[in-house]
Design an enzyme around this catalytic site. Structure first.
Site, PDB file in Angstrom:
ATOM      1  N   ASP A 124     -48.154 -53.554  11.590  1.00 35.79           N
ATOM      2  CA  ASP A 124     -48.682 -52.023  11.340  1.00 35.79           C
ATOM      3  C   ASP A 124     -48.474 -51.365  12.799  1.00 35.79           C
ATOM      4  O   ASP A 124     -49.315 -51.784  13.696  1.00 35.79           O
ATOM      5  CB  ASP A 124     -49.887 -51.903  10.839  1.00 35.79           C
ATOM      6  CG  ASP A 124     -50.106 -50.754   9.956  1.00 35.79           C
ATOM      7  OD1 ASP A 124     -49.408 -49.914  10.268  1.00 35.79           O
ATOM      8  OD2 ASP A 124     -50.756 -50.794   8.914  1.00 35.79           O
TER       9      ASP A 124
ATOM     10  N   ASP B 288     -60.572 -62.332   8.521  1.00 37.20           N
ATOM     11  CA  ASP B 288     -59.974 -62.701   9.993  1.00 37.20           C
ATOM     12  C   ASP B 288     -58.641 -63.533   9.771  1.00 37.20           C
ATOM     13  O   ASP B 288     -58.106 -63.759   8.563  1.00 37.20           O
ATOM     14  CB  ASP B 288     -60.999 -63.478  10.751  1.00 37.20           C
ATOM     15  CG  ASP B 288     -61.631 -64.691  10.014  1.00 37.20           C
ATOM     16  OD1 ASP B 288     -60.653 -65.274   9.316  1.00 37.20           O
ATOM     17  OD2 ASP B 288     -62.798 -64.836  10.378  1.00 37.20           O
TER      18      ASP B 288
ATOM     19  N   ASP C 139     -68.733 -64.486   9.359  1.00 39.36           N
ATOM     20  CA  ASP C 139     -69.316 -63.120  10.096  1.00 39.36           C
ATOM     21  C   ASP C 139     -69.338 -62.020   9.306  1.00 39.36           C
ATOM     22  O   ASP C 139     -69.610 -60.627   9.482  1.00 39.36           O
ATOM     23  CB  ASP C 139     -68.909 -62.763  11.651  1.00 39.36           C
ATOM     24  CG  ASP C 139     -67.308 -62.261  11.483  1.00 39.36           C
ATOM     25  OD1 ASP C 139     -66.795 -62.480  10.134  1.00 39.36           O
ATOM     26  OD2 ASP C 139     -66.826 -62.062  12.570  1.00 39.36           O
TER      27      ASP C 139
ATOM     28  N   HIS D 252     -54.080 -49.609   1.129  1.00 46.84           N
ATOM     29  CA  HIS D 252     -55.463 -49.263   1.705  1.00 46.84           C
ATOM     30  C   HIS D 252     -56.061 -48.172   1.551  1.00 46.84           C
ATOM     31  O   HIS D 252     -57.295 -47.767   2.110  1.00 46.84           O
ATOM     32  CB  HIS D 252     -55.643 -50.195   2.913  1.00 46.84           C
ATOM     33  CG  HIS D 252     -54.765 -49.100   3.919  1.00 46.84           C
ATOM     34  ND1 HIS D 252     -53.417 -49.155   4.133  1.00 46.84           N
ATOM     35  CD2 HIS D 252     -55.367 -48.426   4.976  1.00 46.84           C
ATOM     36  CE1 HIS D 252     -53.068 -48.480   4.932  1.00 46.84           C
ATOM     37  NE2 HIS D 252     -53.914 -47.937   5.680  1.00 46.84           N
ATOM     38  N   ASP D 253     -55.226 -46.941   1.556  1.00 41.63           N
ATOM     39  CA  ASP D 253     -55.971 -45.744   1.527  1.00 41.63           C
ATOM     40  C   ASP D 253     -56.078 -45.064   0.163  1.00 41.63           C
ATOM     41  O   ASP D 253     -56.204 -43.721   0.191  1.00 41.63           O
ATOM     42  CB  ASP D 253     -54.848 -44.910   2.323  1.00 41.63           C
ATOM     43  CG  ASP D 253     -54.692 -45.086   3.515  1.00 41.63           C
ATOM     44  OD1 ASP D 253     -55.641 -45.534   4.126  1.00 41.63           O
ATOM     45  OD2 ASP D 253     -53.551 -44.956   4.186  1.00 41.63           O
TER      46      ASP D 253
ATOM     47  N   ASP E 129     -47.047 -46.064  10.859  1.00 43.93           N
ATOM     48  CA  ASP E 129     -48.142 -45.209  10.394  1.00 43.93           C
ATOM     49  C   ASP E 129     -47.993 -43.843  10.578  1.00 43.93           C
ATOM     50  O   ASP E 129     -47.467 -43.544  11.773  1.00 43.93           O
ATOM     51  CB  ASP E 129     -49.392 -45.834  11.179  1.00 43.93           C
ATOM     52  CG  ASP E 129     -50.769 -45.207  10.700  1.00 43.93           C
ATOM     53  OD1 ASP E 129     -51.014 -45.359   9.549  1.00 43.93           O
ATOM     54  OD2 ASP E 129     -51.407 -44.237  11.438  1.00 43.93           O
TER      55      ASP E 129
ATOM     56  N   GLU F  22     -44.400 -44.667   7.113  1.00 36.33           N
ATOM     57  CA  GLU F  22     -45.261 -43.815   6.436  1.00 36.33           C
ATOM     58  C   GLU F  22     -44.951 -42.437   6.425  1.00 36.33           C
ATOM     59  O   GLU F  22     -45.358 -42.120   7.705  1.00 36.33           O
ATOM     60  CB  GLU F  22     -46.725 -44.522   6.725  1.00 36.33           C
ATOM     61  CG  GLU F  22     -47.703 -43.618   5.807  1.00 36.33           C
ATOM     62  CD  GLU F  22     -49.175 -43.700   6.131  1.00 36.33           C
ATOM     63  OE1 GLU F  22     -49.823 -43.603   5.325  1.00 36.33           O
ATOM     64  OE2 GLU F  22     -49.335 -43.446   7.538  1.00 36.33           O
TER      65      GLU F  22
ATOM     66  N   ASP G  37     -62.478 -64.551   5.171  1.00 41.08           N
ATOM     67  CA  ASP G  37     -63.215 -64.693   6.101  1.00 41.08           C
ATOM     68  C   ASP G  37     -63.490 -65.929   6.508  1.00 41.08           C
ATOM     69  O   ASP G  37     -64.039 -66.587   5.596  1.00 41.08           O
ATOM     70  CB  ASP G  37     -64.821 -63.909   6.164  1.00 41.08           C
ATOM     71  CG  ASP G  37     -65.659 -64.141   7.263  1.00 41.08           C
ATOM     72  OD1 ASP G  37     -65.187 -64.444   8.307  1.00 41.08           O
ATOM     73  OD2 ASP G  37     -67.047 -64.182   7.069  1.00 41.08           O
TER      74      ASP G  37
ATOM     75  N   ASN H  43     -65.069 -67.378   9.365  1.00 42.40           N
ATOM     76  CA  ASN H  43     -66.244 -67.806  10.092  1.00 42.40           C
ATOM     77  C   ASN H  43     -67.477 -67.404   9.866  1.00 42.40           C
ATOM     78  O   ASN H  43     -68.406 -67.515  10.700  1.00 42.40           O
ATOM     79  CB  ASN H  43     -65.925 -67.348  11.653  1.00 42.40           C
ATOM     80  CG  ASN H  43     -65.673 -66.228  11.838  1.00 42.40           C
ATOM     81  OD1 ASN H  43     -65.991 -65.323  10.932  1.00 42.40           O
ATOM     82  ND2 ASN H  43     -65.641 -65.595  13.186  1.00 42.40           N
TER      83      ASN H  43
HETATM   84  C1  NOJ Z   1     -52.569 -43.740   7.620  1.00 40.25           C
HETATM   85  C2  NOJ Z   1     -53.200 -45.120   7.620  1.00 40.25           C
HETATM   86  O1  NOJ Z   1     -52.682 -45.874   6.376  1.00 40.25           O
HETATM   87  C3  NOJ Z   1     -54.549 -44.747   7.301  1.00 40.25           C
HETATM   88  O2  NOJ Z   1     -55.423 -45.790   6.818  1.00 40.25           O
HETATM   89  C4  NOJ Z   1     -55.334 -44.273   8.826  1.00 40.25           C
HETATM   90  O3  NOJ Z   1     -56.431 -43.869   8.453  1.00 40.25           O
HETATM   91  C5  NOJ Z   1     -54.276 -43.176   9.331  1.00 40.25           C
HETATM   92  N1  NOJ Z   1     -52.874 -43.406   9.092  1.00 40.25           N
HETATM   93  C6  NOJ Z   1     -54.442 -42.770  10.628  1.00 40.25           C
HETATM   94  O4  NOJ Z   1     -54.102 -44.094  11.244  1.00 40.25           O
END
Ligand code: NOJ
Length: 553
Positions: free
Chosen positions: A98, A29, A25, A327-328, A199, A254, A21, A23
């Protein structure tokens, strides 16, 4: 051997909200990312995959896009983006966007129009159906709990949302939708971006009759029901012709719900569709059947079976993406390694095991530090809609108690990967001077980049070495893979072969000492990398907890 630069690359994924980050907040960013470009350069990565930075109401942290050609205000401006892209390119780093086009936000102008009336010109941009017997048109569930259909008062019809109700699915059968998407992608290529991570691209083509699926523990069929639909390959080939062929891009799809046979179509090396896919079979080895909410530990034999099937299955036909994290997913060291006494050893072991396979490795921010899962206390500590909705749905229906569900969330929640990057041991781990949007993992005083940059045997320096080796030894990129000891519950061992060269990779996935008889040809070979520093490869070697070694014959 079909050589390609993207096969020789290592990709680093940035989740901008949690990276840096600039700034104060409390939200990461774009300027923050630019300020860390030298860190990435020193790590040695070739490509950045940037999770979404587009305008978004953030129901799903940017995976719900309301304007594909604008930057989310919290992340900065288009000028900031261009500056970041320039800073990456100056350092020889490519940038992958993405591309989230299975769905938009419900606040996207197309959907705002679409829901106004049945004869609106944008109506057919989305998937609308009347009620069936007074209920949803079929039994599909949303990935984020509840049904995949939302009833809209205005026109008294349902729209499909495989994700949240603020993420309506686009209708790819409408040629106008495809043209809009291709035009937008060309616009980003004109700006100079180097490719796309797509995605849930395997979900874009739905069977016209939208058939019911088999219900899971919450009573709905999986959101993956439409995976690999009737026209998906046709649409991707059209995308290749109208967009991707213009430039030497890198593309990764993905593909939730993808099988090996389907992956060969998506990522066949004749280059008609994508360069590679993300498949998730190895992310299901610790699921409880089709239910991810469990704290079951994986059986190493299952992991080896899945990884090896994909390694062999795509050999000479298509190309693998290699990942333990994104990130999932929860943190790999907590999931497949040991986040206590052997955190560093097991983080290095996991990295060795993955980076020595055939495919393009992906490093998720913080993985290179051995960042761990997070000791979230209560449901209020979570930010992820998937976790929060699942908690309420499954405790509400009595499937799990609150305690059980919290235990599963601590183990599997996506928020484990989304806490701030741990830059140093200062306030908020050096991520922000403000209040972070999600809690910082309290172990930042011990686990942080500053400390690891200064220490030669850190996880971070181990990753640097792994990434460097890939550039130095062709066998790491192009060698064929063969599994050894498929039945061992502790050892993951495999070889790579390229011409008359042979590489052996041995990883102890357990916290115990295990005897291993290395094939004779490797005894006394050239050790490329090891996590204990004094390995001695040969028959009757005793592997220490989470020991890893890669040795050339
Ligand atoms: C897959 C993404 O990696 C995930 O983070 C997202 O919630 C879903 N697709 C919906 O876009």
């Amino acid at each position: 051997m079909d050589k390609k630069w993207w096969k020789e690359s290592v990709v680093y994924q940035i989740y901008p909200r949690s990276f840096c980050d600039s700034n104060g907040d409390g939200i990461g960013d774009i300027k923050g990312i630019t300020s860390k470009m030298d860190y990435l350069k020193d790590l040695g990565i070739d490509v950045i995959w940037l999770s979404p930075v587009y305008e978004s109401p953030n129901d799903d942290n940017g995976y719900d896009i309301s304007d594909y050609q604008a930057i989310m205000k919290e992340f900065g401006t288009m000028e900031d983006f261009e500056e970041m892209l320039g800073a990456a390119h100056e350092r020889g780093i490519k940038l992958v966007m993405d591309l989230v086009v299975n769905h938009t936000s419900d606040e996207h102008p197309w959907f705002v129009e679409s829901r106004k009336s049945v004869d609106n010109p944008y109506r057919d941009y989305y998937i609308w159906r009347p009620a069936k017997d007074g209920k949803e048109p079929n039994n599909w569930g949303s990935c984020f709990s509840g049904p995949a259909w939302e009833f809209d008062e205005e026109t008294q019809m349902y729209y499909l949302h495989l994700f949240s109700k603020k993420q309506p699915d686009l209708n790819w059968d409408n040629p106008k939708v495809r043209d809009e998407v291709f035009r937008m992608m060309n616009w980003w290529l004109d700006k100079g971006v180097d490719g796309f991570r797509m995605d849930v691209i395997s979900l874009i083509s739905k069977k016209p009759d939208l058939p019911d699926g088999v219900p899971g523990i919450n009573g709905y069929a999986s959101f993956n029901e439409p995976a690999n639909g009737p026209h998906v390959h046709e649409y991707l080939q059209e995308m290749r012709e109208k967009v991707l062929n213009r430039a030497d891009t890198i593309t990764v799809g993905e593909c939730s719900g993808v099988t090996l046979e389907e992956a060969k179509k998506y990522a066949r090396s004749d280059g008609k569709e994508l360069n590679m896919v993300f498949q998730f079979e190895h992310m299901d080895v610790d699921a409880d059947g089709s239910n991810k909410w469990s704290d079951k530990k994986m059986d190493l034999r299952d992991l080896k079976e899945v990884m090896s099937r994909w390694q062999k299955g795509l050999e000479d036909i298509a190309w693998n993406s290699l990942f333990w994290e994104n990130h999932d997913q929860p943190r790999s060291v907590s999931r497949f390694g040991n986040d206590g006494e052997y955190r560093e050893a097991s983080a290095k072991m996991l990295a060795t095991c993955l980076h020595m396979m055939q495919g393009t490795p992906y490093v998720y921010q913080g993985e290179e530090l051995g960042m761990t899962n997070v000791p979230f206390g209560k449901i209020e500590d979570f930010r992820d809609l998937d976790s929060i909705n699942a908690y309420h749905e499954l405790t509400g229906k009595g499937v799990f108690s609150e305690e059980e569900m919290l235990r599963y969330l601590r183990y599997k929640s996506r928020d484990n990967a989304r806490t701030p990057f741990q830059w140093d041991d200062g306030e908020n781990a050096g991520f922000t001077t403000g209040t972070p949007w999600i809690m910082v993992n309290p172990n930042y005083k011990e686990v942080n980049a500053k400390e690891q940059l200064a220490r030669e045997d850190s996880v971070l320096n181990y990753f640097r070495k792994l990434i460097r080796l890939r550039k130095e030894y062709e066998i790491i990129v192009y060698g064929t893979y063969d599994l050894l000891l498929p039945d061992s519950e502790e050892i993951y061992a495999y070889t790579r072969t390229l011409g008359d060269k042979r590489l052996l990779v041995v990883c102890n996935f357990s916290a115990g000492q295990v005897r291993y008889d290395a094939p004779e040809e490797f005894a006394g070979g050239e050790i490329l990398i090891q996590n204990y520093g004094d390995a001695c490869v040969g028959a009757g070697m005793e592997l220490r907890p989470y020991e890893a070694v890669a040795v050339l014959a």
